[in-house]
Motif scaffolding. Structure first.
Motif, PDB file in Angstrom:
ATOM      1  N   SER A   1      -8.366  21.856  -5.370  1.00 28.92           N
ATOM      2  CA  SER A   1      -8.859  23.201  -5.637  1.00 28.92           C
ATOM      3  C   SER A   1      -9.823  23.176  -6.816  1.00 28.92           C
ATOM      4  N   VAL A   2     -10.723  24.138  -6.819  1.00 35.45           N
ATOM      5  CA  VAL A   2     -11.679  24.284  -7.907  1.00 35.45           C
ATOM      6  C   VAL A   2     -11.309  25.542  -8.676  1.00 35.45           C
ATOM      7  N   GLN A   3     -11.190  25.401  -9.979  1.00 35.14           N
ATOM      8  CA  GLN A   3     -10.820  26.528 -10.830  1.00 35.14           C
ATOM      9  C   GLN A   3     -11.907  27.598 -10.799  1.00 35.14           C
ATOM     10  N   THR A   4     -11.491  28.852 -10.708  1.00 38.16           N
ATOM     11  CA  THR A   4     -12.421  29.974 -10.770  1.00 38.16           C
ATOM     12  C   THR A   4     -12.832  30.201 -12.221  1.00 38.16           C
ATOM     13  N   LEU A   5     -14.142  30.280 -12.433  1.00 38.46           N
ATOM     14  CA  LEU A   5     -14.691  30.474 -13.769  1.00 38.46           C
ATOM     15  C   LEU A   5     -15.579  31.709 -13.779  1.00 38.46           C
TER      16      LEU A   5
ATOM     17  N   ASN B   1     -17.155  19.066  -5.459  1.00 46.42           N
ATOM     18  CA  ASN B   1     -16.183  18.493  -6.389  1.00 46.42           C
ATOM     19  C   ASN B   1     -15.527  17.252  -5.790  1.00 46.42           C
TER      20      ASN B   1
ATOM     21  N   THR C   1     -19.553  28.849 -13.996  1.00 45.86           N
ATOM     22  CA  THR C   1     -19.607  28.337 -12.627  1.00 45.86           C
ATOM     23  C   THR C   1     -20.963  27.698 -12.370  1.00 45.86           C
TER      24      THR C   1
ATOM     25  N   THR D   1     -15.960  23.302  -3.607  1.00 47.07           N
ATOM     26  CA  THR D   1     -14.818  22.424  -3.337  1.00 47.07           C
ATOM     27  C   THR D   1     -15.270  21.084  -2.776  1.00 47.07           C
TER      28      THR D   1
END
Length: 150
Positions: A39-43, A114, A48, A111
């Motif tokens: 998962s990619v952290q929400t920024l 990454n 982002t 995603t």
């Protein structure tokens, strides 16, 4: 059309206008929820953009190391357009306008980008999983990915 991605202006994202982009987003979310990709952290929007820009630079270096052809890259979930030019001193142009003729476009999500830059997946594996997709020239590109080991 205004140059720049929605992250800069805090506006709603627009459709990238390429067949398969929505499906790519759905496959990416599905694989993320199943735990098959990280998962990619929400920024916040600015962070982002900075993170995506950094990851795109890393991907550009890898493509340039393999003497890959000039390619446009779009992150379909932002959307953010960039261009990696073969045989160029400038490895990547980020936050460009959508090309008039999107004939050699690599579609990714945050995603999938990454997963590729952290070497969880190769670009070929991501393509085979359906979280990276080539618009036009796909057969030629897949042959090149296999030959180069990217």
């Amino acid at each position: 059309m205004t140059k720049g991605c929605p992250l800069h202006f805090g506006i709603e994202k627009e459709d990238v206008g390429i067949a398969g982009a929505a499906q790519l987003e759905m496959v990416s979310v599905f694989l993320e929820r199943r735990g098959e990709v990280a998962s990619v952290q929400t920024l916040q929007p600015a962070a982002t953009f900075q993170r995506a820009s950094w990851w795109l630079r890393l991907l550009a270096r890898r493509l340039n190391e393999h003497n890959f052809r000039t390619v446009h890259i779009v992150l379909v979930d932002i959307p953010l357009w960039s261009r990696v030019q073969a045989d160029s001193t400038s490895t990547i142009d980020i936050d460009i306008e959508k090309p008039v003729d999107p004939s050699n476009v690599l579609m990714l999500t945050e995603t999938s980008l990454n997963a590729i830059v952290t070497k969880q997946l190769t670009l070929l594996e991501a393509t085979e999983l359906g979280i990276a997709r080539w618009h036009a020239l796909e057969d030629d590109v897949l042959l090149e990915l296999r030959a180069q080991g990217v």
